[in-house]
Design an enzyme around this catalytic site. Structure first.
Site, PDB file in Angstrom:
ATOM      1  N   LYS A  29      33.841  42.039  45.439  1.00 43.38           N
ATOM      2  CA  LYS A  29      33.815  40.781  45.743  1.00 43.38           C
ATOM      3  C   LYS A  29      32.746  40.241  46.324  1.00 43.38           C
ATOM      4  O   LYS A  29      32.739  40.400  47.408  1.00 43.38           O
ATOM      5  CB  LYS A  29      35.490  40.244  46.030  1.00 43.38           C
ATOM      6  CG  LYS A  29      35.643  38.957  45.810  1.00 43.38           C
ATOM      7  CD  LYS A  29      36.952  38.506  45.929  1.00 43.38           C
ATOM      8  CE  LYS A  29      37.408  36.957  45.799  1.00 43.38           C
ATOM      9  NZ  LYS A  29      38.875  36.758  45.833  1.00 43.38           N
ATOM     10  N   VAL A  54      33.350  38.552  41.150  1.00 43.01           N
ATOM     11  CA  VAL A  54      33.842  39.854  41.087  1.00 43.01           C
ATOM     12  C   VAL A  54      33.208  40.700  40.149  1.00 43.01           C
ATOM     13  O   VAL A  54      32.995  40.294  39.007  1.00 43.01           O
ATOM     14  CB  VAL A  54      35.427  39.934  40.906  1.00 43.01           C
ATOM     15  CG1 VAL A  54      35.735  41.698  41.278  1.00 43.01           C
ATOM     16  CG2 VAL A  54      36.428  39.216  41.972  1.00 43.01           C
ATOM     17  N   MET A  66      36.522  31.450  45.625  1.00 47.87           N
ATOM     18  CA  MET A  66      35.652  32.080  46.842  1.00 47.87           C
ATOM     19  C   MET A  66      34.417  32.725  46.329  1.00 47.87           C
ATOM     20  O   MET A  66      33.762  32.997  47.210  1.00 47.87           O
ATOM     21  CB  MET A  66      36.625  32.964  47.530  1.00 47.87           C
ATOM     22  CG  MET A  66      37.810  32.221  48.518  1.00 47.87           C
ATOM     23  SD  MET A  66      38.507  33.708  49.416  1.00 47.87           S
ATOM     24  CE  MET A  66      37.432  33.971  50.533  1.00 47.87           C
ATOM     25  N   GLY A  76      35.088  39.013  36.835  1.00 48.67           N
ATOM     26  CA  GLY A  76      36.094  37.987  37.298  1.00 48.67           C
ATOM     27  C   GLY A  76      35.242  36.910  38.124  1.00 48.67           C
ATOM     28  O   GLY A  76      34.199  37.117  38.722  1.00 48.67           O
ATOM     29  N   ASP A  79      48.225  33.817  50.013  1.00 47.15           N
ATOM     30  CA  ASP A  79      47.560  33.376  48.705  1.00 47.15           C
ATOM     31  C   ASP A  79      48.182  34.241  47.677  1.00 47.15           C
ATOM     32  O   ASP A  79      47.508  34.616  46.503  1.00 47.15           O
ATOM     33  CB  ASP A  79      46.169  33.230  48.552  1.00 47.15           C
ATOM     34  CG  ASP A  79      45.628  32.798  47.519  1.00 47.15           C
ATOM     35  OD1 ASP A  79      46.388  31.619  46.938  1.00 47.15           O
ATOM     36  OD2 ASP A  79      44.374  32.831  47.018  1.00 47.15           O
TER      37      ASP A  79
END
Length: 373
Positions: free
Chosen positions: A51, A36, A33, A29, A145
């Site tokens: 991450k 992943v 930011m 992913g 978030d």
């Protein structure tokens, strides 16, 4: 998509040993930011979602210190509906966060493939998200978030649709000053996603755990309706979120059961004081599938009595005259009327009696005269 398709600086991360303890296998992913990766945590042998934040986030010592402080606190959030933090730190100029690897689908994928969802399924998913927020808010953490991409559905202990809330890496301590969050945003660490931002956060006023509850309401709205409550992008979307009222789910083509619509609309109230106030209360209401009043609570933000929005008022037919307040009169004790007769019979009777006695007296007085002995 290969690593080189999006960020040439990460070409060597896949297939390498990161931070001396992560055997990186592949990328699973990417986000604003960072990316992943699927990796094996060698000290424990556990598969993790690694991450790695973009390098610019580690260029400021204050940002690095804040990240480590928040990750330490996040690691202490122990809840079955919250992803477990395995490791975190800094390596080769990059911040990283390793979480338990969740096999399943993101709620974003479920929205694309299956929405709108049945009310009871939405309630069950929403209940679990609220339960995860209870665990975080009890430790003075807000997510800030919360969105479908950060919510996973998996199978656990034979239970499908088991919720795991991810990425508390953007969380901020409730007691932190808003200026710190603004500084992080200025550094490029974008906090929150516009569609799910509470109006008070968009306006820059004081925000707290109730911002998470607003985001939960938006997520549930999308699950039950199949689309976002506000359309647009950038400034237009932010303006609509602050000024416009969402179309009630029951008025959308998918429809919505009244008890669930009531909870969703209460979570999406513009003023924090008018929302359901705690994640614990949301969890209870969704567990019992219990509707809540659509009228606002009396809070410090609402000094004037508030009326429900026009779309919540029951329509009155045009032919129906306005209703007036009516108080029925007190009913007096009923007594049957007394029948009253005339005085004629009484006088006649008295005259007869007097006449009889007068006749008798007269005979008695005249008898010696009429019949002398």
């Amino acid at each position: 998509m290969s690593d080189s398709d999006s960020d040439p600086n990460e070409m060597t991360l896949t297939g390498t040993l990161f931070a001396g303890k992560f055997d990186v296998v592949d990328r699973i992913g990417e986000g604003a930011m960072g990316n992943v990766y699927r990796a094996r945590h060698l000290p424990t042998g556990e598969w993790v979602a690694l991450k790695r934040l973009h390098p610019e986030h580690a260029s400021d010592e204050e940002v690095t210190a804040r990240f480590n402080r928040e990750m330490e606190a996040t690691a202490n959030i122990r809840h079955e509906n919250t992803v477990r933090v395995v490791d975190y730190g800094e390596s080769d100029g990059s911040l990283y966060l390793a979480m338990e690897l969740i096999e399943g689908r993101s709620l974003d994928d479920v929205l694309i493939d299956e929405a709108p969802l049945p009310a009871r399924r939405v309630a069950d998913i929403g209940r679990q998200i609220a339960s995860a927020l209870v665990g975080a808010h009890e430790r003075n953490f807000v997510h800030r978030d919360l969105k479908p991409e950060n919510i996973m559905l998996t199978v656990q202990d034979g239970v499908s649709d088991f919720v795991k809330v991810l990425d508390f890496g953007l969380a901020a301590l409730i007691d932190d000053e808003s200026t710190k969050a603004a500084r992080l945003t200025a550094q490029g660490l974008r906090v929150g996603t516009p569609l799910f931002m509470a109006p008070e956060y968009i306006e820059g006023t004081h925000s707290d755990h109730r911002g998470d509850l607003y985001a939960l309401g938006v997520v549930m709205y999308m699950l039950v309706v199949g689309k976002a409550p506000f359309l647009g992008s950038g400034y237009q979307l932010l303006t609509r979120a602050v000024t416009e009222t969402p179309i009630p789910p029951s008025q959308q083509p998918s429809g919505c059961e009244p008890w669930l619509e009531s909870i969703i609309l209460r979570l999406m109230e513009k003023k924090p004081g008018k929302r359901i106030q705690t994640a614990e209360e949301v969890e209870r209401l969704l567990s019992s599938q219990q509707a809540v009043t659509l009228f606002p609570f009396e809070r410090e933000e609402a000094t004037q009595p508030s009326t429900p929005p026009p779309y919540l008022e029951r329509p009155t037919p045009a032919s129906m005259p306005p209703q007036k307040s009516f108080t029925p009169p007190r009913r007096a004790h009923y007594s049957p009327p007394v029948q009253k007769g005339g005085y004629g019979p009484l006088i006649l009777g008295a005259a007869l009696v007097l006449g009889f006695f007068g006749f008798a007296i007269g005979i008695f007085l005249l008898w010696p005269v009429l019949y002398p002995s």
